[in-house]
Design an enzyme around this catalytic site. Structure first.
Site, short mmCIF file in Angstrom:
data_model
loop_
_atom_site.label_atom_id
_atom_site.label_comp_id
_atom_site.label_asym_id
_atom_site.label_seq_id
_atom_site.Cartn_x
_atom_site.Cartn_y
_atom_site.Cartn_z
N HIS A 42 54.73 37.51 66.89
CA HIS A 42 54.18 37.84 68.21
C HIS A 42 53.18 39.00 68.21
CE1 HIS A 42 57.89 40.74 68.75
NE2 HIS A 42 57.32 40.84 67.57
N HIS A 43 52.90 39.59 67.04
CA HIS A 43 51.92 40.68 66.99
C HIS A 43 50.51 40.19 66.68
CE1 HIS A 43 55.14 43.50 67.37
NE2 HIS A 43 55.64 43.27 66.17
N ALA A 44 50.35 38.90 66.36
CA ALA A 44 49.03 38.38 66.01
C ALA A 44 48.17 38.20 67.25
CB ALA A 44 49.16 37.06 65.27
N GLN B 54 57.73 45.16 70.89
CA GLN B 54 57.07 44.42 71.98
C GLN B 54 56.18 43.31 71.45
OE1 GLN B 54 53.56 45.50 73.89
NE2 GLN B 54 54.24 45.07 75.96
N ASP C 233 53.24 42.24 71.71
CA ASP C 233 51.95 42.68 72.25
C ASP C 233 50.85 41.64 72.11
OD1 ASP C 233 52.23 43.20 69.46
OD2 ASP C 233 50.55 44.61 69.50
#
Length: 302
Positions: free
Chosen positions: A121-123, A162, A164
């Site tokens: 989920h950080h990509a 998070q 992000d």
């Protein structure tokens, strides 16, 4: 009873060097544990084919994908990604995306399906960050929407960090509701705005966490989702090197059950992905991820 589909490939492994904080062997180890104990059977495990560039470019820029595939990322980009480039890393990234896409399709048919990877989920569209090369959940959502399989989507992100990249990707898309429950003082330093962010203090324990989650989930239903993507990170664990929260293994298993029962009681299909986990002992990370699949079986198939 619907058939369970659990997506896994031996090529979820990539050579990132010995001693790296990211436990790349965990995917194989989780698969082995689940098979050995009989939680899943061999015919429930499905090996995906790599995602297509066309699907990946529904989220990521053609420039980034081209340079990623050909090994032309800059040193700065590789530092932000936190993983060394290799052909095996590219291969595993495209396979993991396909695992989430296929799990999403099967969940819509059967109510539940899982990927033994994913939750990266950080990509962002133009770069990878935080050990996340490509954003599998975002790509799967765009595929479902393109193919007319779902109109409204809910992301329930319980990784300790998070989501992000996902929040950024869908910040102007009212059809995707992003919910992230994470450590307030943890990575990333500069957070994006999800539709619902719940920030937790360091050392938050089981009961406070579970009460907060149970109170928050009904707030996401006003969105009217057709499917839920669940990122069940192992890193809120008290023994996680990067976590800073205080959850026990049992607390994390109860967390999984809360989310899964929420989906089932509201008759919303759900896709589970592993997301992060960096326990001092890899066996703890493996056990926590395995608990997510054990919870799937107890909630949906018992």
């Amino acid at each position: 009873m619907p058939k369970y589909h659990l997506y896994y490939s031996p090529h979820y492994y990539a050579d990132i060097g010995e001693g790296h904080v990211f436990p790349i062997r965990k995917f194989e180890l989780v698969r082995d544990v689940l098979l050995e104990e009989g939680t899943v059977s061999a015919d429930e495990i499905v090996e995906p084919e790599p995602a297509t560039v066309e699907d990946v470019c529904l989220v990521h820029t053609e420039d980034y994908i081209s340079r990623l595939r050909s090994g032309r990322l800059t040193e700065k980009e590789i530092r932000k990604l936190g993983l060394p480039w290799s052909e095996s890393l590219v291969r595993r990234s495209f396979l993991a995306i396909s695992g989430t896409i296929n799990a999403a399709r099967k969940a819509l048919d059967h109510g539940i399906a899982s990927n033994l990877a994913g939750g990266t989920h950080h990509a962002y569209p133009d770069r990878g960050e935080g050990y996340c090369v490509l954003n599998d959940v975002a790509i799967a959502i765009r595929v479902l929407k393109r193919d007319g399989l779902a109109k409204k989507i809910l992301i329930v992100d319980c990784d300790v960090h998070q989501g992000d990249g996902t929040a950024f990707i869908f910040k102007d898309d009212p059809t995707v509701f992003t919910f992230s429950m994470h450590g307030a003082k943890n990575y990333p330093l500069f957070k994006q705005q999800s539709d619902l962010d719940i920030e937790l203090a360091d050392k938050t324990g089981d009961e406070e966490y579970l009460e907060t989650l149970s109170e928050a989930l009904p707030r996401t239903l006003a969105h009217g989702p057709d499917v839920i993507f669940y990122l069940g990170g192992a890193d809120p664990f008290v023994g996680d090197k990067l976590g800073r929260l205080g959850l026990s293994k049992e607390g994390l298993r109860r967390r999984d059950e809360v989310v899964l029962r929420f989906a089932r009681s509201n008759q919303i299909p759900i896709v589970t992905t592993l997301s992060g986990g960096y326990a001092t002992e890899i066996s703890d990370t493996v056990d926590i991820h395995a608990n997510t699949i054990r919870s799937v079986k107890s909630v949906f198939f018992s």
